[in-house]
Design a protein around this motif. Structure first.
Motif, mmCIF file in Angstrom:
data_model
loop_
_atom_site.group_PDB
_atom_site.id
_atom_site.type_symbol
_atom_site.label_atom_id
_atom_site.label_comp_id
_atom_site.label_asym_id
_atom_site.label_seq_id
_atom_site.Cartn_x
_atom_site.Cartn_y
_atom_site.Cartn_z
ATOM 1 N N GLU A 70 -14.742 12.007 6.389
ATOM 2 C CA GLU A 70 -16.112 11.504 6.251
ATOM 3 C C GLU A 70 -16.709 11.938 4.905
ATOM 4 O O GLU A 70 -17.311 11.134 4.185
ATOM 5 N N LYS A 71 -16.478 13.208 4.581
ATOM 6 C CA LYS A 71 -16.989 13.744 3.312
ATOM 7 C C LYS A 71 -16.369 12.977 2.131
ATOM 8 O O LYS A 71 -17.063 12.579 1.192
ATOM 9 N N ALA A 72 -15.060 12.747 2.212
ATOM 10 C CA ALA A 72 -14.369 12.046 1.115
ATOM 11 C C ALA A 72 -14.834 10.592 1.010
ATOM 12 O O ALA A 72 -14.923 10.043 -0.096
ATOM 13 N N MET A 73 -15.132 9.976 2.149
ATOM 14 C CA MET A 73 -15.630 8.590 2.106
ATOM 15 C C MET A 73 -16.953 8.543 1.330
ATOM 16 O O MET A 73 -17.165 7.694 0.478
ATOM 17 N N ARG A 74 -17.831 9.520 1.635
ATOM 18 C CA ARG A 74 -19.155 9.531 0.981
ATOM 19 C C ARG A 74 -19.036 9.893 -0.496
ATOM 20 O O ARG A 74 -19.721 9.337 -1.339
ATOM 21 N N ALA B 280 0.859 -1.185 0.000
ATOM 22 C CA ALA B 280 0.000 0.000 0.000
ATOM 23 C C ALA B 280 0.891 1.229 0.000
ATOM 24 O O ALA B 280 1.729 1.389 0.884
ATOM 25 N N THR B 281 0.726 2.086 -1.013
ATOM 26 C CA THR B 281 1.454 3.353 -0.963
ATOM 27 C C THR B 281 0.481 4.503 -1.185
ATOM 28 O O THR B 281 -0.750 4.295 -1.122
ATOM 29 N N LYS B 282 1.016 5.688 -1.438
ATOM 30 C CA LYS B 282 0.129 6.855 -1.448
ATOM 31 C C LYS B 282 0.569 7.849 -2.519
ATOM 32 O O LYS B 282 1.715 7.798 -2.976
ATOM 33 N N VAL B 283 -0.382 8.719 -2.876
ATOM 34 C CA VAL B 283 -0.035 9.854 -3.725
ATOM 35 C C VAL B 283 -0.249 11.089 -2.855
ATOM 36 O O VAL B 283 -1.249 11.193 -2.149
ATOM 37 N N TRP B 284 0.712 12.009 -2.889
ATOM 38 C CA TRP B 284 0.728 13.111 -1.919
ATOM 39 C C TRP B 284 1.273 14.353 -2.587
ATOM 40 O O TRP B 284 2.409 14.740 -2.402
ATOM 41 N N ASN C 121 -3.455 11.981 3.206
ATOM 42 C CA ASN C 121 -3.988 13.162 3.910
ATOM 43 C C ASN C 121 -4.988 13.949 3.060
ATOM 44 O O ASN C 121 -5.115 15.157 3.247
ATOM 45 N N LEU C 122 -5.633 13.268 2.110
ATOM 46 C CA LEU C 122 -6.670 13.871 1.250
ATOM 47 C C LEU C 122 -6.139 15.002 0.364
ATOM 48 O O LEU C 122 -6.922 15.804 -0.147
ATOM 49 N N VAL C 123 -4.812 15.059 0.165
ATOM 50 C CA VAL C 123 -4.235 16.179 -0.602
ATOM 51 C C VAL C 123 -4.734 16.148 -2.054
ATOM 52 O O VAL C 123 -4.581 15.143 -2.756
ATOM 53 N N ASP C 124 -5.364 17.216 -2.475
ATOM 54 C CA ASP C 124 -5.882 17.377 -3.847
ATOM 55 C C ASP C 124 -6.732 16.170 -4.246
ATOM 56 O O ASP C 124 -6.615 15.624 -5.343
ATOM 57 N N ILE C 125 -7.607 15.799 -3.327
ATOM 58 C CA ILE C 125 -8.302 14.508 -3.492
ATOM 59 C C ILE C 125 -9.120 14.395 -4.779
ATOM 60 O O ILE C 125 -9.112 13.348 -5.436
ATOM 61 N N ASP C 126 -9.820 15.461 -5.170
ATOM 62 C CA ASP C 126 -10.700 15.327 -6.334
ATOM 63 C C ASP C 126 -9.906 14.975 -7.584
ATOM 64 O O ASP C 126 -10.294 14.108 -8.362
#
Ligand SMILES: NC(=O)c1ccc[n+]([C@@H]2O[C@H](COP(=O)([O-])OP(=O)(O)OC[C@H]3O[C@@H](n4cnc5c(N)ncnc54)[C@H](OP(=O)(O)O)[C@@H]3O)[C@@H](O)[C@H]2O)c1
Length: 308
Positions: A184-188, A113-117, A147-152
């Protein structure tokens, strides 16, 4: 798989009613008596061992020698571990994991598991490209938006890579209570396969909304900072472990903390970080044997006064 009735026995009627709506199959996997407990990833049913491995700081070779890390990774797999969590944010960690996985021929045994940040679509794609190369793999099991960075923008690219078969699962991460509303918002909105969040005896906030929501949305939960970052262990290690810890096969304070988390039915796995082979052995044993029931869980929490 255990039933709703068994979950009720484990976590109590009220909690089970909140977390496990009637008719919902729960997410506990078969607990082989001789091996590590596993839990199913809700979106596919694929089983994951409950003890994973973090890599922040510990796998950044700038913080120490590489030899103990080779032993840690090798022992991790030998003791039944699979999921290792990393990020481009963790210095050399991705490269260290890639090099060791190649050297020890562990790529097929690990769930990476890695991430984009980063900000920006092109920057995100370039960062993920580098992760494939550093991890020395054509396929990454889980790509999380750190950390939800630039999530969209990033989640669009992550989903695209999943549709092309280069990534198997999507995820989002956070580790601070002040971000829980956005999580929570990002999960939905984004409905990832996994949410990774901080949860422990010293940071309990995720149990209020995030863990029940993850359960309702059939999302895997990876718990970061399961030892509260390690500081609490320094404080409690001078105190004797309560004798009743043996009733749920717990033989050390790190196991006490990890088993408390694993007894929450929404949790898929924990990812304690260590670069110490003895600590690794200790942590892996938390995935063996019995877990505390609801009443014992409350008793455990009562020893950690002042935390919520
Ligand atoms: N936003 C995010 O995405 C995010 C944020 C935080 C964390 N994470 C992920 O979650 C992982 C875990 O979180 P974390 O590393 O912050 O905290 P943690 O796992 O709660 O604590 C790690 C600390 O505990 C110590 N430790 C581990 N096992 C021990 C044992 N058996 N006995 C005594 N000490 C022990 C380690 O030191 P030793 O090396 O000496 O054992 C290390 O200092 C990270 O590595 C990372 O992969 C993600």
């Amino acid at each position: 798989m255990i039933t709703r009735r068994e979950a009720t026995r484990l976590i109590g009627t009220a909690a089970a009613a909140t977390l496990l709506p009637a008719g919902t199959e729960d997410i506990f996997g078969a607990a082989a008596s001789s091996g590590m407990l596993t839990r199913a990833i809700p979106s596919t049913g694929e089983k994951l061992p409950v003890i994973g491995l973090g890599s922040a700081v510990t796998f950044d070779v700038r913080s120490g020698p590489i030899k103990p890390l080779e032993e840690v990774l090798s022992l991790f797999v030998k003791r039944g571990g699979k999921i290792i969590d990393t990020s481009p944010m963790y210095g050399q960690a991705e490269s260290v994991i890639g090099n060791l996985a190649t050297k020890l021929r562990l790529h097929n045994s690990l769930f990476v598991a890695t991430k984009v940040w980063t900000n920006g679509k092109q920057e995100g794609l370039a960062m993920m490209d580098r992760s494939f190369s550093r991890l020395q793999t054509q396929k990454i099991d889980l790509m999380q938006v750190h950390n939800l960075v630039d999530i969209d923008s990033q989640m669009g690219s992550v989903r695209d890579l999943k549709s092309k078969g280069r990534i198997r699962y999507t995820g989002i991460t956070h580790s601070e209570a002040r971000g829980f509303g956005e999580v929570e918002k990002a999960m939905r909105t984004h409905k990832p396969d996994f949410v990774q969040i901080n949860y422990s005896l010293v940071e309990r906030g995720a149990a209020q909304r995030i863990l029940p929501l993850a359960h309702d949305m059939r999302m895997g939960v990876i718990v970061n900072r399961p030892l509260g970052g390690g500081a609490v262990l320094k404080t409690i290690s001078s105190k004797p472990l309560p004798p009743w810890a043996a009733e749920f096969d717990c033989h050390s304070w790190p196991q006490f903390l990890l088993k408390w988390i694993l007894a929450h039915p929404a949790v898929t796995c924990v990812i304690p970080a260590t670069n110490n082979p003895q600590h690794l052995e200790d942590n892996m044993a938390a995935g063996l044997g019995r877990l505390p029931d609801a009443k014992t869980r409350e008793r455990m929490a009562s020893l950690f006064v002042g935390f919520s």
